[in-house]
Motif scaffolding. Structure first.
Motif, mmCIF file in Angstrom:
data_model
loop_
_atom_site.group_PDB
_atom_site.id
_atom_site.type_symbol
_atom_site.label_atom_id
_atom_site.label_comp_id
_atom_site.label_asym_id
_atom_site.label_seq_id
_atom_site.Cartn_x
_atom_site.Cartn_y
_atom_site.Cartn_z
ATOM 1 N N GLY A 112 6.561 -11.553 -9.285
ATOM 2 C CA GLY A 112 6.160 -10.891 -10.527
ATOM 3 C C GLY A 112 6.572 -9.435 -10.545
ATOM 4 N N ALA A 113 6.314 -8.732 -9.449
ATOM 5 C CA ALA A 113 6.692 -7.317 -9.362
ATOM 6 C C ALA A 113 8.210 -7.159 -9.431
ATOM 7 N N TYR A 114 8.926 -8.103 -8.846
ATOM 8 C CA TYR A 114 10.389 -8.063 -8.844
ATOM 9 C C TYR A 114 10.947 -8.211 -10.259
ATOM 10 N N PHE A 115 10.406 -9.168 -11.026
ATOM 11 C CA PHE A 115 10.943 -9.472 -12.349
ATOM 12 C C PHE A 115 10.374 -8.602 -13.465
ATOM 13 N N MET A 116 9.423 -7.721 -13.157
ATOM 14 C CA MET A 116 8.827 -6.877 -14.194
ATOM 15 C C MET A 116 9.799 -5.828 -14.725
ATOM 16 N N GLN A 117 10.684 -5.350 -13.891
ATOM 17 C CA GLN A 117 11.623 -4.319 -14.312
ATOM 18 C C GLN A 117 12.820 -4.319 -13.369
ATOM 19 N N LYS A 118 13.956 -3.855 -13.878
ATOM 20 C CA LYS A 118 15.149 -3.805 -13.023
ATOM 21 C C LYS A 118 15.706 -2.384 -12.909
ATOM 22 N N THR A 119 14.920 -1.401 -13.317
ATOM 23 C CA THR A 119 15.363 -0.012 -13.209
ATOM 24 C C THR A 119 15.614 0.364 -11.757
ATOM 25 N N SER A 120 14.722 -0.070 -10.883
ATOM 26 C CA SER A 120 14.863 0.257 -9.457
ATOM 27 C C SER A 120 15.257 -0.984 -8.670
ATOM 28 N N PHE B 25 0.830 -1.208 0.000
ATOM 29 C CA PHE B 25 0.000 0.000 0.000
ATOM 30 C C PHE B 25 0.865 1.260 0.000
ATOM 31 N N GLY B 26 2.032 1.175 0.668
ATOM 32 C CA GLY B 26 2.943 2.313 0.707
ATOM 33 C C GLY B 26 3.528 2.623 -0.662
ATOM 34 N N ALA B 27 3.758 1.593 -1.472
ATOM 35 C CA ALA B 27 4.295 1.798 -2.821
ATOM 36 C C ALA B 27 3.323 2.608 -3.676
ATOM 37 N N ILE B 28 2.042 2.432 -3.421
ATOM 38 C CA ILE B 28 1.025 3.228 -4.128
ATOM 39 C C ILE B 28 0.979 4.640 -3.559
ATOM 40 N N ALA B 29 0.934 4.737 -2.230
ATOM 41 C CA ALA B 29 0.769 6.033 -1.564
ATOM 42 C C ALA B 29 1.940 6.976 -1.826
ATOM 43 N N THR B 30 3.156 6.438 -1.920
ATOM 44 C CA THR B 30 4.337 7.286 -2.119
ATOM 45 C C THR B 30 4.594 7.600 -3.588
ATOM 46 N N GLY B 31 3.810 7.008 -4.480
ATOM 47 C CA GLY B 31 3.980 7.259 -5.907
ATOM 48 C C GLY B 31 4.981 6.349 -6.584
ATOM 49 N N TRP B 32 5.528 5.352 -5.847
ATOM 50 C CA TRP B 32 6.531 4.455 -6.425
ATOM 51 C C TRP B 32 5.947 3.633 -7.569
ATOM 52 N N VAL B 33 4.737 3.126 -7.395
ATOM 53 C CA VAL B 33 4.099 2.322 -8.441
ATOM 54 C C VAL B 33 3.893 3.166 -9.698
ATOM 55 N N LYS B 34 3.429 4.391 -9.529
ATOM 56 C CA LYS B 34 3.187 5.287 -10.673
ATOM 57 C C LYS B 34 4.486 5.594 -11.395
ATOM 58 N N LYS B 35 5.515 5.946 -10.636
ATOM 59 C CA LYS B 35 6.796 6.342 -11.221
ATOM 60 C C LYS B 35 7.510 5.176 -11.893
ATOM 61 N N THR B 36 7.401 3.996 -11.313
ATOM 62 C CA THR B 36 8.197 2.855 -11.759
ATOM 63 C C THR B 36 7.460 1.933 -12.725
ATOM 64 N N LEU B 37 6.155 1.777 -12.528
ATOM 65 C CA LEU B 37 5.431 0.754 -13.282
ATOM 66 C C LEU B 37 4.272 1.265 -14.135
ATOM 67 N N VAL B 38 3.797 2.477 -13.862
ATOM 68 C CA VAL B 38 2.641 2.998 -14.615
ATOM 69 C C VAL B 38 3.074 4.002 -15.682
ATOM 70 N N ASP B 39 3.855 4.993 -15.291
ATOM 71 C CA ASP B 39 4.241 6.063 -16.230
ATOM 72 C C ASP B 39 5.223 5.646 -17.322
ATOM 73 N N PRO B 40 6.251 4.838 -17.034
ATOM 74 C CA PRO B 40 7.256 4.530 -18.060
ATOM 75 C C PRO B 40 6.655 3.852 -19.304
ATOM 76 N N GLN B 41 7.084 4.327 -20.460
ATOM 77 C CA GLN B 41 6.651 3.716 -21.726
ATOM 78 C C GLN B 41 7.527 2.519 -22.092
ATOM 79 N N PHE B 42 8.686 2.430 -21.427
ATOM 80 C CA PHE B 42 9.615 1.334 -21.693
ATOM 81 C C PHE B 42 10.197 0.865 -20.370
ATOM 82 N N THR B 43 10.290 -0.429 -20.177
ATOM 83 C CA THR B 43 10.877 -0.967 -18.949
ATOM 84 C C THR B 43 12.077 -1.855 -19.289
#
Length: 260
Positions: A90-98, A22-40
């Protein structure tokens, strides 16, 4: 052995993973890392695993937080801990930017818990099934002890490069945080930066033996709590410091945890 340790750890892990989700959503981490990027940037072999489109990742993390709460209260534990392990992986392997090695630790931890039964005591499953057990195999305890041993051993080994020993890593990290409340001025002091540089290596290399040895266990535990609260305040690395504190319960005698 008495299963109080894994039962208490189940409760703590469920709470911490819910806070992380829930904190990942509240702090904007999900948006910044998994929602906004056009490329992962994908892990090799996992190019097929991409973030869900639209608001999908918000629902993904809400689901992960919900199953974490179910793990905490011990409701249909086997189903929910498996779901948590799969969702976190799944969340771990979706991207390695962070990428964060702490995320890898949590993945190993949750998969290990799939093969344990910490829901046999102090849980809703006990009320539901009327089956209660107050013991568990000793390997459950040793699994977490070895995990933490690996974390700190490799943490110490990882510092053996010039950028750490000359103090550059800590200096660069702390110089951006001198505006922090209370500890900010201290972080800017060169003597404190050098103290953290060298004491950090000593701490990583010795904390597990000190926790194992009964005579030094309490002092080591206090030191570990202070160390991790400091890391949490300075580096802001999510639930990891609190997960490490939770893992220390496995270094105490099971009967001690049961009495507490």
């Amino acid at each position: 052995i008495d299963n109080s340790q894994i039962v208490l750890f189940r409760i703590l892990v469920g709470f911490l993973m819910a806070a992380e989700s829930f904190g990942a959503i509240a702090t904007g981490w999900v948006k910044k890392t998994l929602v906004d990027p056009q490329f992962t940037f994908s892990f090799f072999g996992f190019e097929w695993l991409q973030p869900l489109p639209g608001n999908g990742m918000y629902f993904y993390f809400i689901l992960m937080g919900t199953v974490s709460l179910m793990v905490m209260v011990g409701y249909r534990y086997k189903l929910n801990i498996l779901a948590l392990a799969v969702l976190w992986s799944g969340a771990y392997f979706m991207q390695k930017t962070s990428y964060n090695n702490h995320y890898y630790l949590v993945m190993l931890m949750t998969w290990g818990m799939v093969f344990m039964n910490p829901h046999r005591h102090a849980s809703l499953d006990v009320k539901r099934t009327k089956i209660e057990v107050n013991s568990c195999p000793n390997w459950n305890r040793l699994f977490f002890v070895i995990l933490l041993l690996l974390v700190f051993t490799y943490g110490a080994i990882a510092t053996f490069y010039p950028g750490w020993w000359n103090g550059d890593f800590i200096k660069n990290s702390f110089s951006r945080k001198t505006n922090y409340w209370l500890i900010g001025p201290l972080l800017g002091k060169e003597w404190f930066q050098l103290f953290v540089t060298y004491s950090g290596v000593i701490f990583d290399a010795t904390i597990i033996p000190l926790l194992i040895w009964k005579r030094t266990r309490i002092l080591a535990f206090i030191g570990l709590v202070v160390f991790n609260l400091f890391n949490s305040a300075v580096f802001q690395i999510g639930i990891f410091p609190f997960t490490v504190i939770a893992l220390t319960i496995f270094f105490f005698e099971p009967e001690t945890i049961s009495k507490l």
